[in-house]
Design a protein around this motif. Structure first.
Motif, short mmCIF file in Angstrom:
data_model
loop_
_atom_site.label_atom_id
_atom_site.label_comp_id
_atom_site.label_asym_id
_atom_site.label_seq_id
_atom_site.Cartn_x
_atom_site.Cartn_y
_atom_site.Cartn_z
N LEU A 232 0.83 -1.21 0.00
CA LEU A 232 0.00 0.00 0.00
C LEU A 232 0.86 1.26 0.00
CD1 LEU A 232 -2.78 -1.05 2.56
CD2 LEU A 232 -2.98 -0.90 0.06
N GLY A 233 1.92 1.25 0.79
CA GLY A 233 2.77 2.43 0.87
C GLY A 233 3.51 2.71 -0.41
N LEU A 234 4.11 1.67 -0.99
CA LEU A 234 4.90 1.86 -2.21
C LEU A 234 4.03 2.11 -3.42
CD1 LEU A 234 7.68 -0.83 -1.75
CD2 LEU A 234 7.88 1.63 -1.43
N ALA A 235 2.98 1.31 -3.60
CA ALA A 235 2.12 1.47 -4.77
C ALA A 235 1.32 2.76 -4.69
CB ALA A 235 1.18 0.28 -4.91
N GLY A 236 1.05 3.22 -3.47
CA GLY A 236 0.27 4.44 -3.32
C GLY A 236 1.08 5.70 -3.43
N ARG A 237 2.30 5.72 -2.81
CA ARG A 237 3.07 6.95 -2.77
C ARG A 237 4.37 6.87 -3.55
NH1 ARG A 237 3.69 9.48 2.99
NH2 ARG A 237 4.33 11.18 1.61
N GLY A 238 4.82 5.66 -3.87
CA GLY A 238 5.98 5.52 -4.74
C GLY A 238 7.29 5.95 -4.11
N TYR A 239 8.14 6.56 -4.94
CA TYR A 239 9.52 6.86 -4.58
C TYR A 239 9.65 7.72 -3.32
CZ TYR A 239 14.00 9.17 -4.59
OH TYR A 239 15.20 9.69 -4.20
N ARG A 240 8.86 8.76 -3.21
CA ARG A 240 8.99 9.71 -2.10
C ARG A 240 8.77 9.02 -0.75
NH1 ARG A 240 11.69 14.48 -2.62
NH2 ARG A 240 11.12 15.54 -4.54
N PHE A 241 7.88 8.04 -0.71
CA PHE A 241 7.63 7.28 0.51
C PHE A 241 8.90 6.54 0.92
CE2 PHE A 241 6.48 3.09 2.30
CZ PHE A 241 5.85 3.50 3.47
N MET B 10 17.57 8.45 -9.09
CA MET B 10 17.90 9.82 -9.53
C MET B 10 16.89 10.32 -10.56
SD MET B 10 22.06 10.08 -9.65
CE MET B 10 22.21 8.87 -10.97
N ARG B 11 16.46 9.44 -11.43
CA ARG B 11 15.44 9.83 -12.41
C ARG B 11 14.12 10.16 -11.71
NH1 ARG B 11 14.44 5.65 -16.85
NH2 ARG B 11 13.41 7.39 -17.89
N ALA B 12 13.82 9.42 -10.64
CA ALA B 12 12.59 9.70 -9.89
C ALA B 12 12.61 11.09 -9.28
CB ALA B 12 12.40 8.65 -8.79
N ARG B 13 13.81 11.60 -8.98
CA ARG B 13 13.94 12.95 -8.46
C ARG B 13 14.09 13.98 -9.58
NH1 ARG B 13 15.45 14.11 -3.12
NH2 ARG B 13 15.58 16.23 -3.91
N GLY B 14 14.22 13.53 -10.84
CA GLY B 14 14.38 14.44 -11.96
C GLY B 14 15.78 15.01 -12.08
N TRP B 15 16.77 14.33 -11.48
CA TRP B 15 18.15 14.83 -11.56
C TRP B 15 18.74 14.59 -12.94
CZ3 TRP B 15 21.00 13.24 -6.39
CH2 TRP B 15 20.41 13.94 -5.33
#
Length: 454
Positions: free
Chosen positions: A144-153, A221-226
């Motif tokens: 639930l945590g990963l599928a719902g909030r993804g990388y930032r979680f 890094m791509r998830a952060r847009g770096w």
């Protein structure tokens, strides 16, 4: 415009203040959360309790080499601005991409099961509720945590828990008497006690230099847009998380274990989390058991979240899917990996020695990943090839990991050929060793051809 042609120096920390870097860092902390997990803690505690200060040299080396590996992975990700599997497929071919995916998924998948067993067993010890119930519950929470909030979680969890665990073990150094002479003797490189020493040494290094950490970095890094413009920030991120935070974490745990737990009666295969916690009692008080278990629990939870994203990243990239939760296929894959990890709670055995073996197994697949990264960083895949110093560090990294992995396979797997698990480990090591040699040979051949053409 290529990533390296934007008018920025992409060889050092050149832009931004350290305050801005502290506020913006993140991706390497996920790698740090995995590195500073229960498997590494188990390896460090086992090393100190079994061999005293003898393996201090490899504890320090692991932080340096871990930061070096993450720096090379970071450099590849920023200069290409693509996932590592895409880059391998584009420049080496689909076959090589599949080898990398299989290598990383096997290492991460096995680790996921044992880490979940650790989380479930610790939760059961603390609460008295059956570990299997905890395993199912944690798997659902994770999905639930990963599928719902993804990388930032994952990133937020990693920063909070790694920081808390580092502070807790650093504080313990003030109440545990360290032997300076014994620690100084531990700076001399040697592997004690044959097989057990080789496994523990491989486990310590495997916690810092692991294929999952290397392959995941381009995706976080791509998830952060770096991009290449963030080179300075990304370099600081690696140094702060892997060299400083992870280095302090490893050193503190090892010194506490060597000072408080070392005994001739302790053997590497018999140490448990509870026995280690109880042994700390006379030195750090009656609450030692709970503090130790909570520290181990925090490390396990942070690692569980970070490790879960590795197989979905690689598989999704290989299949041409998106690598964030906006792609429903990736989200479903992420949830599936999280839920399947609940099976780890049903594994038998004591999780402490299992964690050490998991890291040692992961180390077997790591030299191939390092060779892939070095190959790509010295090819047309990047607009700016590696410096001599970066290549030297990479070669040292490749040599050290290969030697320790070979030592582990030779002492642990080869003597027991015929049994299913040792035979699989030996075959896995042979296949990846051959692939690494072929890759190195390909690079040497292409380099000679290029020199002849010039």
């Amino acid at each position: 415009m290529s990533p390296g042609s934007r008018g920025h120096d992409v060889t050092a920390v050149t832009e931004g203040s350290w305050r801005a870097y502290l506020a913006d860092m993140g991706p390497s902390w996920i790698a740090g959360a995995i590195a500073a997990g229960p498997a590494t803690m188990a390896s460090l505690v086992t090393a100190g309790a079994t061999f005293g200060y003898a393996l201090l040299w490899i504890v320090l080396l692991s932080a340096v080499l871990g930061a070096s590996a993450q720096y090379l992975a970071m450099r590849l990700g920023l200069l290409t601005e693509a996932g590592i599997v895409t880059i391998v497929e584009r420049h080496l071919g689909e076959g090589w991409a599949w080898v990398l995916v299989i290598d990383a998924v096997l290492a991460a998948g096995l680790a996921q099961l044992v880490i979940m067993k650790s989380v479930a067993d610790i939760s059961a010890t603390v609460t008295g509720v059956d570990a299997r119930i905890w395993g199912v519950g944690w798997a659902v929470i994770l999905a639930l945590g990963l599928a719902g909030r993804g990388y930032r979680f994952v990133e937020l969890l990693a920063k909070l828990l790694v920081t808390a665990v580092v502070v807790a073990f650093l504080a313990s150094l003030f109440v545990v008497p360290i032997d300076p002479a014994g620690a100084a003797a531990g700076l001399v490189p040697r592997i004690p006690a044959g097989v057990d020493g080789a496994i523990v040494a491989a486990g310590i290094l495997g916690g810092a230099v692991h294929i999952t950490l290397i392959t995941m970095h381009s995706y976080t890094m791509r998830a952060r847009g770096w991009t290449a413009r963030d080179y300075g920030l990304a370099t600081f991120d690696v140094g702060a998380s892997m060299l400083v935070a992870f280095g302090v974490y490893s050193l503190a745990i090892f010194l506490v274990a060597a000072a408080a737990l070392h005994s001739p009666d302790v053997t590497a295969g018999e140490l448990t989390a509870v026995s280690a916690a109880q042994a700390l009692g006379p030195l750090v008080g009656s609450s030692a058991r709970w503090l130790f278990l909570l520290g181990l629990w925090g490390a396990a939870v942070s690692t569980l979240g970070g490790n879960t994203v590795v197989p979905p990243y690689l598989i999704a990239d290989k299949l041409g899917w998106g690598t964030d939760v906006s792609d429903g296929r990736y989200r479903a894959l992420l949830a599936a990996v999280a839920l399947l990890s609940g099976l780890g709670a049903f594994l038998g055995g004591v999780f402490f020695p299992l964690l050490v073996l998991v890291l040692a197994f992961g180390l077997v697949g790591t030299p191939f990943a390092i060779a892939v990264v070095l190959y790509l960083l010295n090819s047309d895949a990047v607009p700016e090839r590696n410096s001599t110093l970066a290549n030297l560090g990479g070669v040292v990294l490749l040599a050290v990991t290969a030697i320790l992995a070979g030592n582990f396979v030779g002492s642990q797997a080869l003597p027991e050929l015929g049994d299913p698990i040792p035979t699989f480990v030996a075959a896995f090591a042979a296949a990846l060793g051959a692939a690494t040699l072929v890759l190195i040979g390909t690079y040497v051949r292409e380099s000679f051809r290029g020199a002849a053409a010039r």
